[in-house]
Write an enzyme that holds these catalytic residues in place. Structure first.
Site, PDB file in Angstrom:
ATOM      1  N   ARG A 144      15.367 -55.852 -18.602  1.00  0.00           N
ATOM      2  CA  ARG A 144      16.393 -55.125 -17.831  1.00  0.00           C
ATOM      3  C   ARG A 144      15.778 -54.022 -16.967  1.00  0.00           C
ATOM      4  O   ARG A 144      16.397 -52.979 -16.755  1.00  0.00           O
ATOM      5  CB  ARG A 144      17.445 -54.511 -18.756  1.00  0.00           C
ATOM      6  CG  ARG A 144      18.232 -55.505 -19.568  1.00  0.00           C
ATOM      7  CD  ARG A 144      19.291 -56.171 -18.695  1.00  0.00           C
ATOM      8  NE  ARG A 144      20.178 -56.969 -19.509  1.00  0.00           N
ATOM      9  CZ  ARG A 144      21.396 -56.574 -19.888  1.00  0.00           C
ATOM     10  NH1 ARG A 144      21.853 -55.422 -19.512  1.00  0.00           N
ATOM     11  NH2 ARG A 144      22.124 -57.355 -20.635  1.00  0.00           N
TER      12      ARG A 144
ATOM     13  N   ARG B  15      20.451 -49.657 -14.748  1.00  0.00           N
ATOM     14  CA  ARG B  15      21.102 -48.378 -14.442  1.00  0.00           C
ATOM     15  C   ARG B  15      20.296 -47.138 -14.777  1.00  0.00           C
ATOM     16  O   ARG B  15      20.710 -46.030 -14.440  1.00  0.00           O
ATOM     17  CB  ARG B  15      22.464 -48.320 -15.148  1.00  0.00           C
ATOM     18  CG  ARG B  15      23.508 -49.104 -14.394  1.00  0.00           C
ATOM     19  CD  ARG B  15      24.794 -49.140 -15.156  1.00  0.00           C
ATOM     20  NE  ARG B  15      24.592 -49.829 -16.428  1.00  0.00           N
ATOM     21  CZ  ARG B  15      25.510 -49.907 -17.387  1.00  0.00           C
ATOM     22  NH1 ARG B  15      26.663 -49.312 -17.243  1.00  0.00           N
ATOM     23  NH2 ARG B  15      25.271 -50.577 -18.486  1.00  0.00           N
TER      24      ARG B  15
ATOM     25  N   ASP C   9      22.470 -62.345 -13.570  1.00  0.00           N
ATOM     26  CA  ASP C   9      22.928 -62.178 -14.942  1.00  0.00           C
ATOM     27  C   ASP C   9      22.849 -63.513 -15.656  1.00  0.00           C
ATOM     28  O   ASP C   9      22.785 -64.567 -15.011  1.00  0.00           O
ATOM     29  CB  ASP C   9      24.366 -61.643 -14.999  1.00  0.00           C
ATOM     30  CG  ASP C   9      24.738 -61.240 -16.430  1.00  0.00           C
ATOM     31  OD1 ASP C   9      24.114 -60.298 -16.962  1.00  0.00           O
ATOM     32  OD2 ASP C   9      25.592 -61.892 -17.038  1.00  0.00           O
TER      33      ASP C   9
ATOM     34  N   TYR D 233      29.600 -65.975 -24.858  1.00  0.00           N
ATOM     35  CA  TYR D 233      30.519 -65.320 -23.907  1.00  0.00           C
ATOM     36  C   TYR D 233      31.609 -66.281 -23.447  1.00  0.00           C
ATOM     37  O   TYR D 233      32.755 -65.881 -23.240  1.00  0.00           O
ATOM     38  CB  TYR D 233      29.735 -64.763 -22.717  1.00  0.00           C
ATOM     39  CG  TYR D 233      28.846 -63.616 -23.132  1.00  0.00           C
ATOM     40  CD1 TYR D 233      29.356 -62.330 -23.274  1.00  0.00           C
ATOM     41  CD2 TYR D 233      27.500 -63.829 -23.442  1.00  0.00           C
ATOM     42  CE1 TYR D 233      28.552 -61.279 -23.697  1.00  0.00           C
ATOM     43  CE2 TYR D 233      26.687 -62.790 -23.866  1.00  0.00           C
ATOM     44  CZ  TYR D 233      27.220 -61.513 -23.987  1.00  0.00           C
ATOM     45  OH  TYR D 233      26.428 -60.481 -24.410  1.00  0.00           O
TER      46      TYR D 233
ATOM     47  N   ARG E 268      24.815 -49.102  -6.595  1.00  0.00           N
ATOM     48  CA  ARG E 268      26.010 -49.536  -7.322  1.00  0.00           C
ATOM     49  C   ARG E 268      27.263 -48.737  -6.965  1.00  0.00           C
ATOM     50  O   ARG E 268      28.367 -49.169  -7.225  1.00  0.00           O
ATOM     51  CB  ARG E 268      25.762 -49.487  -8.833  1.00  0.00           C
ATOM     52  CG  ARG E 268      25.024 -50.682  -9.367  1.00  0.00           C
ATOM     53  CD  ARG E 268      25.934 -51.894  -9.553  1.00  0.00           C
ATOM     54  NE  ARG E 268      26.696 -51.796 -10.788  1.00  0.00           N
ATOM     55  CZ  ARG E 268      27.977 -51.509 -10.864  1.00  0.00           C
ATOM     56  NH1 ARG E 268      28.660 -51.262  -9.769  1.00  0.00           N
ATOM     57  NH2 ARG E 268      28.588 -51.461 -12.026  1.00  0.00           N
TER      58      ARG E 268
END
Ligand code: 1CP
Length: 340
Positions: free
Chosen positions: A23, A27, A72, A147, A36
Site C-alpha cells: 500500500r 493516504r 484495487d 467482498y 484525493r
C-alpha cells in the site's frame, strides 16, 4: 533483468536486500491526500494518467525497489458486471448469495478485464527507471469472494464462511470463476509490463487448516499454475494465518509474503534457496516513529538471511504513518548494503 527485486525472487545474492511497501501509494502521503481532495478513489483508479502518477508518488519520495500499480483488488470485478463503491473499503450493493447470482456471472475476455489498469501499467513501465521492478497484483479467489459474498469488509466475513458450509458447491463454483478471471487479468498485467505479480490472499486465515486445504488451496494452486504461463515470478501473500504456513509453502509461488506473526527465519529454513520470502515488519511499529522503526528493521535484517529476502511490512502501511518512519526503514535497508 538486473533489478534487485527480480534477483531476490530468483534466490540470487544481491548487494543489498530489495525493499517495497504494501500500500505504498496510499493516504500516508500528503501528495496522495491532496489529489484525493479533487478526485474520488474510483475516479483515480479509472484514469490511467492519474493512476500512473499515484503509482509513481512513493518512488519520487523514497528510493524503493518496486512500484505496484495503483488499483484495487476489486478492479477486475467490473468485468463481471458488478459495481463496487468504496467507503473507504469495497462495498457491493447486491452481494452474490444465490445460485442465480453466481451462475449468471459472465466469463469476460481478457481485453474486457480492467483495461484501465492495463493502461496504467503501460504508462508506468514507460516512465519507470530500469532498476525498479513493476508489480501487478490481484486478490486471491477467497479474498475476492469475501467482498463479493459479504458485500463489504466485515470481521470474520460470516456470510462467506456460512456459504462455505451451507452450499459448498456454490462457493466452489464462484471460486473457480474468480480463478479464471484473475488468471487472465494477471497474465494481461505481465504482458503490459509487470515484472512480477503478487496475489493477495489476505483473508486466508479465516478458515481452519483442514477447511482451507479443501476449500481454498486447490483454487489458489490453479491460479498460480495458470499464471506461470505469463513467465513472471509470483508472490503469494497470506495474512493472519500462522496455522497455514506449512500448507501454503508447497504452493507454486516464487516468493511467500507473511505478516508479522510469522517467524521468517524459520520459514527460510523450510523453503528452497531459490524461493524468496517477503516481509514482515508490523505496520503499527512505524506509527511509533523512526526510532522504533529503525530498531525493528535492524532486528529483522539481523535475523533473516539476506539472500532471497524482500524487505516489506507484514501488511499495508497505515494511513497515519509518519513519513520519517518510512525514511528510517529505507535508511536501514540501504545502509545494510554498505561495504558489500
Ligand atoms: O500502493 C498501493 O496502494 C497499491 C494499490 C492497492 C492494493 C495493492 C490498493 C489501493 N489496495 C490494494 C490491495 C487491497 N485492497 C487488499 C489486499 C491487501 C491488503 O490486505 O491490504 C484488500 C483486502 C483491499 C480492499 C480494500 N480496498 C480496503 C480494505 C478494507 C476493508 O474494508 O476490508 C480498502 C480500505 C480499500 C480501498 C483502497 N484501496 C487502495 C487504496 C489506496 C485504498 C484507499 C482509498 C482511499 O480512500 O484513498
Amino acid at each position: 533483468m538486473n533489478q534487485l527485486l527480480m534477483r531476490a525472487l530468483r534466490g540470487e545474492p544481491t548487494e543489498r536486500r530489495p525493499l517495497w511497501i504494501m500500500r505504498q501509494a496510499g493516504r500516508y502521503l500528503p501528495e496522495y491526500r491532496a489529489l484525493r481532495r479533487r478526485l474520488s478513489f474510483v475516479e483515480l483508479c479509472s484514469r490511467p494518467a492519474e493512476a500512473a502518477e499515484v503509482t509513481m508518488m512513493p518512488l519520487r519520495r523514497f528510493p524503493l525497489d518496486a512500484a505496484i500499480v495503483f488499483a484495487d483488488i476489486m478492479s477486475p470485478v467490473a468485468a463481471l458486471g458488478i459495481d463496487v463503491d468504496f467507503a473507504p473499503g469495497p462495498v457491493i450493493e447486491n452481494p452474490l448469495r444465490s445460485v442465480a447470482d453466481i451462475e449468471g456471472l459472465p466469463d469476460p475476455p481478457s481485453e474486457a478485464i480492467a483495461p484501465e489498469v492495463i493502461e496504467t501499467l503501460e504508462r508506468v513501465k514507460a516512465e519507470l527507471s530500469d532498476d525498479v521492478a513493476l508489480l501487478g497484483f490481484s486478490a486471491g479467489p477467497w479474498t475476492l469472494a469475501a467482498y463479493l459474498v459479504e458485500g463489504h469488509g466485515k470481521r470474520g466475513f460470516p456470510a462467506l464462511r456460512s456459504m462455505a458450509f451451507r452450499d459448498p458447491e456454490l462457493l466452489d463454483n464462484l471460486l473457480g470463476r474468480l480463478v479464471k478471471l484473475s488468471a487472465k487479468y494477471l497474465v494481461a498485467q505481465a504482458r503490459a509490463g509487470a515484472d512480477a505479480v503478487q496475489v493477495f490472499e489476505t483473508w486466508s486465515g479465516l478458515l481452519s487448516a483442514g477447511d482451507w486445504n479443501r476449500i481454498v488451496k486447490p483454487h489458489l494452486r490453479a491460479l498460480l499454475d495458470a499464471v506461470s504461463e505469463a513467465g513472471v515470478p509470483r508472490i503469494l501473500f497470506v495474512q493472519e494465518a500462522p496455522h497455514l504456513v506449512e500448507e501454503t509453502l508447497d504452493l507454486p509461488a516464487d516468493g511467500f509474503s507473511f505478516d508479522w506473526r510469522i517467524d521468517l527465519k524459520s520459514v527460510r529454513e523450510r523453503i528452497p534457496a531459490t524461493t524468496a520470502i517477503q516481509g514482515n515488519i508490523d505496520p503499527a511499529i512505524l506509527l511509533a516513529g523512526p526510532q522504533a522503526t529503525t530498531a525493528a528493521a535492524t532486528e529483522l535484517l539481523q535475523q533473516v538471511p539476506a539472500t532471497g529476502h524482500i524487505v516489506n511490512l507484514g501488511h499495508g502501511i497505515l494511513p497515519t504513518t509518519p513519513i520519517a518512519s518510512v525514511e528510517a526503514l529505507v535508511e536501514v535497508v540501504r545502509r545494510s548494503g554498505d561495504g558489500c
